[in-house]
Design a protein around this motif. Structure first.
Motif, PDB file in Angstrom:
ATOM      1  N   LEU A 101     -25.450 -36.883  18.581  1.00  0.00           N
ATOM      2  CA  LEU A 101     -26.316 -35.798  18.402  1.00  0.00           C
ATOM      3  C   LEU A 101     -26.483 -35.512  16.897  1.00  0.00           C
ATOM      4  CD1 LEU A 101     -24.575 -33.315  20.892  1.00  0.00           C
ATOM      5  CD2 LEU A 101     -26.569 -34.415  21.255  1.00  0.00           C
ATOM      6  N   LEU A 102     -27.569 -34.986  16.735  1.00  0.00           N
ATOM      7  CA  LEU A 102     -27.979 -34.773  15.364  1.00  0.00           C
ATOM      8  C   LEU A 102     -28.079 -33.168  15.138  1.00  0.00           C
ATOM      9  CD1 LEU A 102     -31.058 -36.881  15.402  1.00  0.00           C
ATOM     10  CD2 LEU A 102     -29.178 -37.639  14.469  1.00  0.00           C
ATOM     11  N   LEU A 103     -27.375 -32.800  13.887  1.00  0.00           N
ATOM     12  CA  LEU A 103     -27.270 -31.531  13.530  1.00  0.00           C
ATOM     13  C   LEU A 103     -28.241 -31.213  12.391  1.00  0.00           C
ATOM     14  CD1 LEU A 103     -25.136 -29.301  13.709  1.00  0.00           C
ATOM     15  CD2 LEU A 103     -24.161 -29.957  11.829  1.00  0.00           C
ATOM     16  N   GLY A 104     -28.816 -30.128  12.636  1.00  0.00           N
ATOM     17  CA  GLY A 104     -30.118 -29.708  11.561  1.00  0.00           C
ATOM     18  C   GLY A 104     -30.830 -28.439  11.836  1.00  0.00           C
ATOM     19  N   ARG A 105     -31.865 -28.448  11.352  1.00  0.00           N
ATOM     20  CA  ARG A 105     -32.651 -27.181  11.658  1.00  0.00           C
ATOM     21  C   ARG A 105     -34.282 -27.498  11.346  1.00  0.00           C
ATOM     22  NH1 ARG A 105     -33.803 -25.751   6.382  1.00  0.00           N
ATOM     23  NH2 ARG A 105     -32.209 -26.481   4.725  1.00  0.00           N
ATOM     24  N   PRO A 106     -35.172 -26.498  11.518  1.00  0.00           N
ATOM     25  CA  PRO A 106     -36.457 -26.781  10.989  1.00  0.00           C
ATOM     26  C   PRO A 106     -36.483 -26.397   9.713  1.00  0.00           C
ATOM     27  CG  PRO A 106     -36.270 -25.062  13.123  1.00  0.00           C
ATOM     28  CD  PRO A 106     -35.030 -25.550  12.574  1.00  0.00           C
ATOM     29  N   ASP A 107     -37.489 -26.555   9.034  1.00  0.00           N
ATOM     30  CA  ASP A 107     -37.764 -26.293   7.469  1.00  0.00           C
ATOM     31  C   ASP A 107     -38.932 -25.213   7.492  1.00  0.00           C
ATOM     32  OD1 ASP A 107     -37.829 -26.296   4.827  1.00  0.00           O
ATOM     33  OD2 ASP A 107     -38.530 -28.357   4.648  1.00  0.00           O
ATOM     34  N   PRO A 108     -38.450 -24.016   7.135  1.00  0.00           N
ATOM     35  CA  PRO A 108     -39.460 -22.896   7.044  1.00  0.00           C
ATOM     36  C   PRO A 108     -40.315 -23.229   5.869  1.00  0.00           C
ATOM     37  CG  PRO A 108     -37.180 -22.022   6.391  1.00  0.00           C
ATOM     38  CD  PRO A 108     -37.167 -23.467   7.055  1.00  0.00           C
ATOM     39  N   GLU A 109     -39.934 -24.021   4.748  1.00  0.00           N
ATOM     40  CA  GLU A 109     -40.627 -24.128   3.608  1.00  0.00           C
ATOM     41  C   GLU A 109     -41.690 -25.246   3.865  1.00  0.00           C
ATOM     42  OE1 GLU A 109     -40.198 -22.237   0.899  1.00  0.00           O
ATOM     43  OE2 GLU A 109     -38.537 -21.215   1.856  1.00  0.00           O
ATOM     44  N   SER A 110     -41.520 -26.085   4.788  1.00  0.00           N
ATOM     45  CA  SER A 110     -42.367 -27.299   5.314  1.00  0.00           C
ATOM     46  C   SER A 110     -42.436 -27.012   6.532  1.00  0.00           C
ATOM     47  CB  SER A 110     -42.040 -28.314   4.629  1.00  0.00           C
ATOM     48  OG  SER A 110     -42.634 -29.431   4.946  1.00  0.00           O
ATOM     49  N   PRO A 111     -43.214 -26.517   7.420  1.00  0.00           N
ATOM     50  CA  PRO A 111     -43.109 -26.031   8.573  1.00  0.00           C
ATOM     51  C   PRO A 111     -43.243 -27.060   9.413  1.00  0.00           C
ATOM     52  CG  PRO A 111     -44.470 -24.318   7.548  1.00  0.00           C
ATOM     53  CD  PRO A 111     -44.360 -25.459   6.590  1.00  0.00           C
ATOM     54  N   GLN A 112     -43.841 -28.253   9.120  1.00  0.00           N
ATOM     55  CA  GLN A 112     -43.925 -29.341  10.293  1.00  0.00           C
ATOM     56  C   GLN A 112     -42.772 -30.437   9.959  1.00  0.00           C
ATOM     57  OE1 GLN A 112     -48.279 -30.420   9.096  1.00  0.00           O
ATOM     58  NE2 GLN A 112     -48.540 -29.642  11.103  1.00  0.00           N
ATOM     59  N   GLY A 159     -31.154 -32.329  17.799  1.00  0.00           N
ATOM     60  CA  GLY A 159     -31.675 -33.720  18.223  1.00  0.00           C
ATOM     61  C   GLY A 159     -30.804 -34.786  18.540  1.00  0.00           C
ATOM     62  N   TRP A 160     -31.145 -35.877  19.115  1.00  0.00           N
ATOM     63  CA  TRP A 160     -30.090 -36.851  19.576  1.00  0.00           C
ATOM     64  C   TRP A 160     -30.692 -38.397  19.043  1.00  0.00           C
ATOM     65  CZ3 TRP A 160     -31.134 -40.288  24.006  1.00  0.00           C
ATOM     66  CH2 TRP A 160     -32.510 -40.241  24.530  1.00  0.00           C
ATOM     67  N   TYR A 161     -29.865 -38.966  19.069  1.00  0.00           N
ATOM     68  CA  TYR A 161     -30.021 -40.542  18.644  1.00  0.00           C
ATOM     69  C   TYR A 161     -29.280 -41.542  19.663  1.00  0.00           C
ATOM     70  CZ  TYR A 161     -25.352 -41.295  16.670  1.00  0.00           C
ATOM     71  OH  TYR A 161     -23.980 -41.373  16.488  1.00  0.00           O
ATOM     72  N   HIS A 162     -29.999 -42.664  19.855  1.00  0.00           N
ATOM     73  CA  HIS A 162     -29.217 -43.684  20.595  1.00  0.00           C
ATOM     74  C   HIS A 162     -29.859 -44.947  19.984  1.00  0.00           C
ATOM     75  CE1 HIS A 162     -32.921 -43.616  23.016  1.00  0.00           C
ATOM     76  NE2 HIS A 162     -32.720 -44.496  23.522  1.00  0.00           N
ATOM     77  N   SER A 163     -29.287 -46.171  20.530  1.00  0.00           N
ATOM     78  CA  SER A 163     -29.410 -47.404  19.921  1.00  0.00           C
ATOM     79  C   SER A 163     -30.304 -48.183  21.110  1.00  0.00           C
ATOM     80  CB  SER A 163     -28.253 -48.094  19.445  1.00  0.00           C
ATOM     81  OG  SER A 163     -27.419 -48.633  20.626  1.00  0.00           O
ATOM     82  N   HIS A 164     -30.958 -49.151  20.813  1.00  0.00           N
ATOM     83  CA  HIS A 164     -31.797 -50.208  21.543  1.00  0.00           C
ATOM     84  C   HIS A 164     -31.332 -51.690  20.921  1.00  0.00           C
ATOM     85  CE1 HIS A 164     -35.287 -47.671  23.642  1.00  0.00           C
ATOM     86  NE2 HIS A 164     -33.896 -47.294  23.852  1.00  0.00           N
ATOM     87  N   PRO A 165     -30.005 -51.963  21.264  1.00  0.00           N
ATOM     88  CA  PRO A 165     -29.524 -53.295  20.706  1.00  0.00           C
ATOM     89  C   PRO A 165     -30.111 -54.590  21.605  1.00  0.00           C
ATOM     90  CG  PRO A 165     -27.712 -52.469  21.921  1.00  0.00           C
ATOM     91  CD  PRO A 165     -29.205 -51.423  22.061  1.00  0.00           C
TER      92      PRO A 165
END
Length: 381
Positions: A101-112, A159-165
């Motif tokens: 899992l990914l920890l984070g947030r949106p960026d109100p200073e750079s909305p996209q 978010g989430w991440y995973h591998s394609h090995p």
């Protein structure tokens, strides 16, 4: 794999390089870097609250365009995926897919833009394109992890991440399979309406190890009702008329998701330390010698040898055709009437000797540094 991590971290410094033209330029650049750092490590809660209430991403299928990763999140993802490869091979089978899992947030200073501050591996393993998170133990683990972080972090799992090995090929294996797309859609439906836009990151650990640079891509899924106005448009925005190429590069769901660009960030202190390591001590460049550098060294040696060979032939020819040639030749052989004559070496020889000395010095410095690194980072090995 450590080389891939180092290369990724080194690329994070590109947004904060200080131009050393003069003191005023350096000061101005440093102030700009510090101001830019602030938006990654802190945010205006009022602006954030307003931004998540507005939820502009709910009205635009391709609203988000970028993902900013911290060095910590990049390192954890790459190392986790590398362990999956090693674990699967150690068991005598294929590399194992992993997920986190990914920890984070949106960026109100750079909305996209979406900011990823940390990554957390999950006890999930799979093969081929079937990494799922529906096991009850995994769900309980995620709930427990979320509860622990709520009291210490203002960010959320976004978010989430995973591998394609998969086996090395002509192109990257960073794409969303049908299972991946289904998982991403579930996350977006559950989180996006509540002000927490979700992103998926796919890593190709075998290609990362092969190239020495992290190979990863970020994606978001289109809503089921969305239809691209551009025919045959791939997730990266390119138009590919060949169905075979589209399937090879992006999977069977190539028109149901899109790619976000990825960049990296770090604090001014971390950047300063890494710059010193990379610039003064060649830390990242010596972890893995790029093939291009090796080729340049071979070409340099070949050019030096060619020059010296050509110069030697010209010297011999000139000496044999001018008066007193026998004396000059005798001088090189240590005898004859001209035995005491001092003939300066050709210019090409001097240049060749200097080039070889430079290459030898650089190689000695690199080997010495590697030895020091081994003692510092792996003292028990």
């Amino acid at each position: 794999m450590s080389a891939a991590i180092a290369a990724g971290l080194a690329s994070a410094t590109t947004s904060g390089d200080i131009a050393m033209k003069d003191v005023s330029d350096a000061t101005t650049s440093t102030e700009a870097n510090n101001a830019n750092d602030a938006r990654f490590y802190s945010f205006d809660e009022t602006k954030m609250e307003t931004f998540v209430k507005e939820k502009p991403w709910m009205n635009e299928a391709k609203y988000f365009q970028r993902v900013s990763l911290s060095p910590s999140s990049l390192s954890k993802m790459v190392m986790h995926c590398a362990r999956g490869v090693e674990k699967g091979i150690a068991k005598g089978g294929n590399p194992t897919e992993v997920m986190g899992l990914l920890l984070g947030r949106p960026d109100p200073e750079s909305p996209q833009n979406l900011i990823v501050t940390d990554a957390f591996p999950l006890p999930i393993e799979g093969f081929e394109t079937r990494v799922v998170a529906d096991d009850q133990d995994v769900v309980n683990h995620m709930i427990s992890l979320t509860e622990r972080l709520e009291g210490t972090r203002k960010e959320k799992f976004m978010g989430w991440y995973h591998s394609h090995p998969f086996e090395l090929g002509d192109h990257s294996h960073c794409y969303l399979s049908q299972t991946d797309l289904s998982t991403q859609l579930q996350w977006q439906r559950a989180e996006d309406p509540h002000g927490n836009p979700f992103v998926a990151i796919v890593l190709d650990p075998l290609r990362s190890a092969h190239l020495g640079v992290p190979q990863l891509k970020a994606f978001r899924a289109f809503p089921p009702e969305f239809t691209s106005p551009v025919a045959n448009q791939c997730p990266d925005g390119s138009v590919e008329t060949s169905e075979q190429i589209r399937l090879e590069h992006w999977g069977s769901c190539w028109n149901r998701y899109y790619e976000l660009s990825i960049d990296y960030y770090m604090s001014s202190t971390s950047r300063y330390v890494l710059e010193k390591l990379t610039q003064n001590y060649l830390w990242t460049t010596t972890l893995r010698q790029p093939t291009s550098v090796q080729k340049e060294q071979v070409q340099t040696i070949a050019q030096v040898a060619k020059k010296m060979s050509s110069s030697s032939a010209m010297t011999t020819t000139t000496a044999s055709t001018r008066p007193g040639a026998s004396s000059v030749v005798g001088a090189f052989e240590g005898g004859g009437a001209g035995a005491n004559l001092e003939v300066p070496p050709p210019k090409e020889w001097q240049e060749g000797a200097e080039s070889i000395q430079t290459l030898a010095t650089e190689e000695l410095a690199k080997r010495t540094l590697k030895s020091v690194q081994k003692q510092v980072f792996c003292p028990n090995k």
